[in-house]
Design a protein around this motif. Structure first.
Motif, PDB file in Angstrom:
ATOM      1  N   CYS A  61       9.780   3.917  14.408  1.00 28.80           N
ATOM      2  CA  CYS A  61       8.543   3.903  13.269  1.00 28.80           C
ATOM      3  C   CYS A  61       8.264   5.371  12.709  1.00 28.80           C
ATOM      4  CB  CYS A  61       7.427   3.263  13.705  1.00 28.80           C
ATOM      5  SG  CYS A  61       7.578   1.960  14.560  1.00 28.80           S
ATOM      6  N   CYS A  64      10.063   7.154   9.570  1.00 29.17           N
ATOM      7  CA  CYS A  64       9.502   7.107   8.325  1.00 29.17           C
ATOM      8  C   CYS A  64       8.125   7.389   8.038  1.00 29.17           C
ATOM      9  CB  CYS A  64       9.944   5.682   7.997  1.00 29.17           C
ATOM     10  SG  CYS A  64      11.930   5.370   7.898  1.00 29.17           S
ATOM     11  N   HIS A  65       7.486   6.950   9.137  1.00 31.22           N
ATOM     12  CA  HIS A  65       6.035   7.045   9.061  1.00 31.22           C
ATOM     13  C   HIS A  65       5.379   8.064   9.714  1.00 31.22           C
ATOM     14  CE1 HIS A  65       5.104   2.723   7.686  1.00 31.22           C
ATOM     15  NE2 HIS A  65       6.269   2.495   8.146  1.00 31.22           N
ATOM     16  N   ALA A  75       6.881   7.176   4.430  1.00 33.06           N
ATOM     17  CA  ALA A  75       6.175   6.018   4.504  1.00 33.06           C
ATOM     18  C   ALA A  75       4.725   6.405   5.135  1.00 33.06           C
ATOM     19  CB  ALA A  75       6.686   4.851   5.278  1.00 33.06           C
ATOM     20  N   LEU A  78       0.226   5.448   9.536  1.00 33.09           N
ATOM     21  CA  LEU A  78      -0.066   3.984  10.282  1.00 33.09           C
ATOM     22  C   LEU A  78      -1.356   4.077  10.785  1.00 33.09           C
ATOM     23  CD1 LEU A  78       3.221   2.608  11.263  1.00 33.09           C
ATOM     24  CD2 LEU A  78       1.915   2.313   9.284  1.00 33.09           C
ATOM     25  N   VAL A  81      -3.354   3.105   8.070  1.00 37.27           N
ATOM     26  CA  VAL A  81      -3.206   1.689   7.576  1.00 37.27           C
ATOM     27  C   VAL A  81      -3.906   0.917   8.577  1.00 37.27           C
ATOM     28  CG1 VAL A  81      -1.457  -0.099   7.684  1.00 37.27           C
ATOM     29  CG2 VAL A  81      -0.960   2.276   6.460  1.00 37.27           C
ATOM     30  N   ARG A  85      -6.328  -1.900   6.660  1.00 31.45           N
ATOM     31  CA  ARG A  85      -5.852  -3.400   6.571  1.00 31.45           C
ATOM     32  C   ARG A  85      -5.802  -4.187   7.968  1.00 31.45           C
ATOM     33  NH1 ARG A  85      -3.577  -2.199   1.631  1.00 31.45           N
ATOM     34  NH2 ARG A  85      -1.775  -0.865   1.337  1.00 31.45           N
ATOM     35  N   PHE A  89      -2.743  -8.169   8.931  1.00 31.40           N
ATOM     36  CA  PHE A  89      -1.901  -7.715   7.757  1.00 31.40           C
ATOM     37  C   PHE A  89      -0.760  -7.226   8.361  1.00 31.40           C
ATOM     38  CE2 PHE A  89      -0.450  -4.535   5.082  1.00 31.40           C
ATOM     39  CZ  PHE A  89      -0.106  -5.087   3.937  1.00 31.40           C
ATOM     40  N   ILE A  90      -0.929  -6.301   9.360  1.00 35.58           N
ATOM     41  CA  ILE A  90       0.234  -5.245   9.964  1.00 35.58           C
ATOM     42  C   ILE A  90       1.136  -6.270  10.407  1.00 35.58           C
ATOM     43  CG2 ILE A  90       0.878  -3.591  11.493  1.00 35.58           C
ATOM     44  CD1 ILE A  90      -1.658  -2.141  10.908  1.00 35.58           C
ATOM     45  N   TRP A  93       3.010  -8.190   7.710  1.00 36.10           N
ATOM     46  CA  TRP A  93       3.948  -7.307   6.802  1.00 36.10           C
ATOM     47  C   TRP A  93       5.274  -7.203   7.371  1.00 36.10           C
ATOM     48  CZ3 TRP A  93       4.475  -4.270   2.565  1.00 36.10           C
ATOM     49  CH2 TRP A  93       5.411  -3.244   2.614  1.00 36.10           C
ATOM     50  N   ARG A 104       6.902  -3.560  -3.576  1.00 40.30           N
ATOM     51  CA  ARG A 104       6.699  -2.619  -2.757  1.00 40.30           C
ATOM     52  C   ARG A 104       8.078  -2.194  -2.168  1.00 40.30           C
ATOM     53  NH1 ARG A 104       1.792  -2.581   1.084  1.00 40.30           N
ATOM     54  NH2 ARG A 104       2.423  -0.453   1.392  1.00 40.30           N
ATOM     55  N   ARG A 105       8.010  -0.781  -1.804  1.00 39.12           N
ATOM     56  CA  ARG A 105       8.965  -0.319  -0.996  1.00 39.12           C
ATOM     57  C   ARG A 105       9.473  -1.237   0.195  1.00 39.12           C
ATOM     58  NH1 ARG A 105       8.959   5.446   0.132  1.00 39.12           N
ATOM     59  NH2 ARG A 105       6.740   4.987   0.491  1.00 39.12           N
ATOM     60  N   GLN A 106      10.693  -1.272   0.708  1.00 44.88           N
ATOM     61  CA  GLN A 106      10.940  -2.290   2.056  1.00 44.88           C
ATOM     62  C   GLN A 106      11.260  -1.472   3.209  1.00 44.88           C
ATOM     63  OE1 GLN A 106      14.433  -4.127   0.429  1.00 44.88           O
ATOM     64  NE2 GLN A 106      13.161  -5.590  -0.789  1.00 44.88           N
ATOM     65  N   MET A 107      10.843  -2.062   4.059  1.00 45.76           N
ATOM     66  CA  MET A 107      11.512  -1.339   5.594  1.00 45.76           C
ATOM     67  C   MET A 107      12.303  -2.345   6.381  1.00 45.76           C
ATOM     68  SD  MET A 107       8.073  -1.167   7.753  1.00 45.76           S
ATOM     69  CE  MET A 107       7.650  -2.236   9.013  1.00 45.76           C
ATOM     70  N   PHE A 110      12.599  -5.715  12.046  1.00 48.45           N
ATOM     71  CA  PHE A 110      12.727  -5.468  13.670  1.00 48.45           C
ATOM     72  C   PHE A 110      13.032  -6.713  14.426  1.00 48.45           C
ATOM     73  CE2 PHE A 110      10.883  -1.792  11.569  1.00 48.45           C
ATOM     74  CZ  PHE A 110      11.541  -0.675  11.978  1.00 48.45           C
ATOM     75  N   LEU A 120       2.103  -3.632  19.665  1.00 46.50           N
ATOM     76  CA  LEU A 120       2.136  -2.766  18.769  1.00 46.50           C
ATOM     77  C   LEU A 120       0.903  -2.536  18.224  1.00 46.50           C
ATOM     78  CD1 LEU A 120       4.104  -0.832  17.308  1.00 46.50           C
ATOM     79  CD2 LEU A 120       4.717  -2.595  15.827  1.00 46.50           C
TER      80      LEU A 120
END
Ligand code: HEC
Length: 141
Positions: A61, A64-65, A75, A78, A81, A85, A89-90, A93, A104-107, A110, A120
């Motif tokens: 992760c 990108c994050h 991104a 987190l 985030v 949220r 929500f996480i 998502w 929105r952009r994608q990821m 997994f 997580l």
């Protein structure tokens, strides 16, 4: 004679200064070691958090994050985030990627199990509760 200090004055300033700043270093080191356990949230390091960290690491992760401000700036942060949220929500998502959030952009998808997702978000909760004096700032976008 040259300069304003005699040789012995200069030596005393050198030794005195060295001792003073060494003692200051010791005092600050003790203070940091005393304060750290109150800030690092280690009381909440459960087996679930540790399992969640493994999911976090193996899925990269951080490629990108960011977390605690460290990582890649592609991104969002987190820890923030999580505070904005929350866990439901996480999880939703992550499960809905890559097409679940139009506009929105994608990821990547997994394919995490429910248990991995729960672990997580526990890891993200733990990380978000480390006292970093509100760093990095929780600003969206
Ligand atoms: C290949 C890059 C990439 C990887 C790897 C990645 N993400 Fe993302 N993530 C993104 C992008 C891009 C977004 C969308 C950001 C946006 O819309 O501004 C995103 C968004 C999110 C969001 C929603 C944030 C929000 O503000 O709504 C969450 C939660 C999230 N990622 C968690 C994770 C977790 C957990 C992992 C590891 C299992 C992970 N991501 C791995 C690129 C990535």
């Amino acid at each position: 004679m040259s300069g304003i200090f005699t040789k012995s004055m200069a030596r005393n300033i050198f030794y005195g200064g060295t001792v003073f700043f060494f003692l200051l270093l010791l005092a600050l080191t003790f203070d940091t070691n005393k304060t750290l356990p109150k800030l690092d949230n280690s009381a909440n390091l459960t087996p679930q958090v540790i399992a969640g960290k493994k999911v976090w690491e193996t899925r990269n992760c951080i490629g990108c994050h960011t977390l605690l401000g460290e990582g890649a700036y592609f991104a969002p942060e987190l820890g923030n985030v999580y505070k904005r949220r929350g866990p439901e929500f996480i999880k939703a998502w992550i499960q809905s990627q890559p097409t679940g959030a139009p506009g929105r952009r994608q990821m990547p998808q997994f394919n995490l199990t429910n248990e991995e997702l729960d672990n997580l978000v526990e890891f993200l909760k733990y990380s978000s509760e480390i006292n970093t004096a509100n760093w990095p700032p929780n600003i969206e976008g």
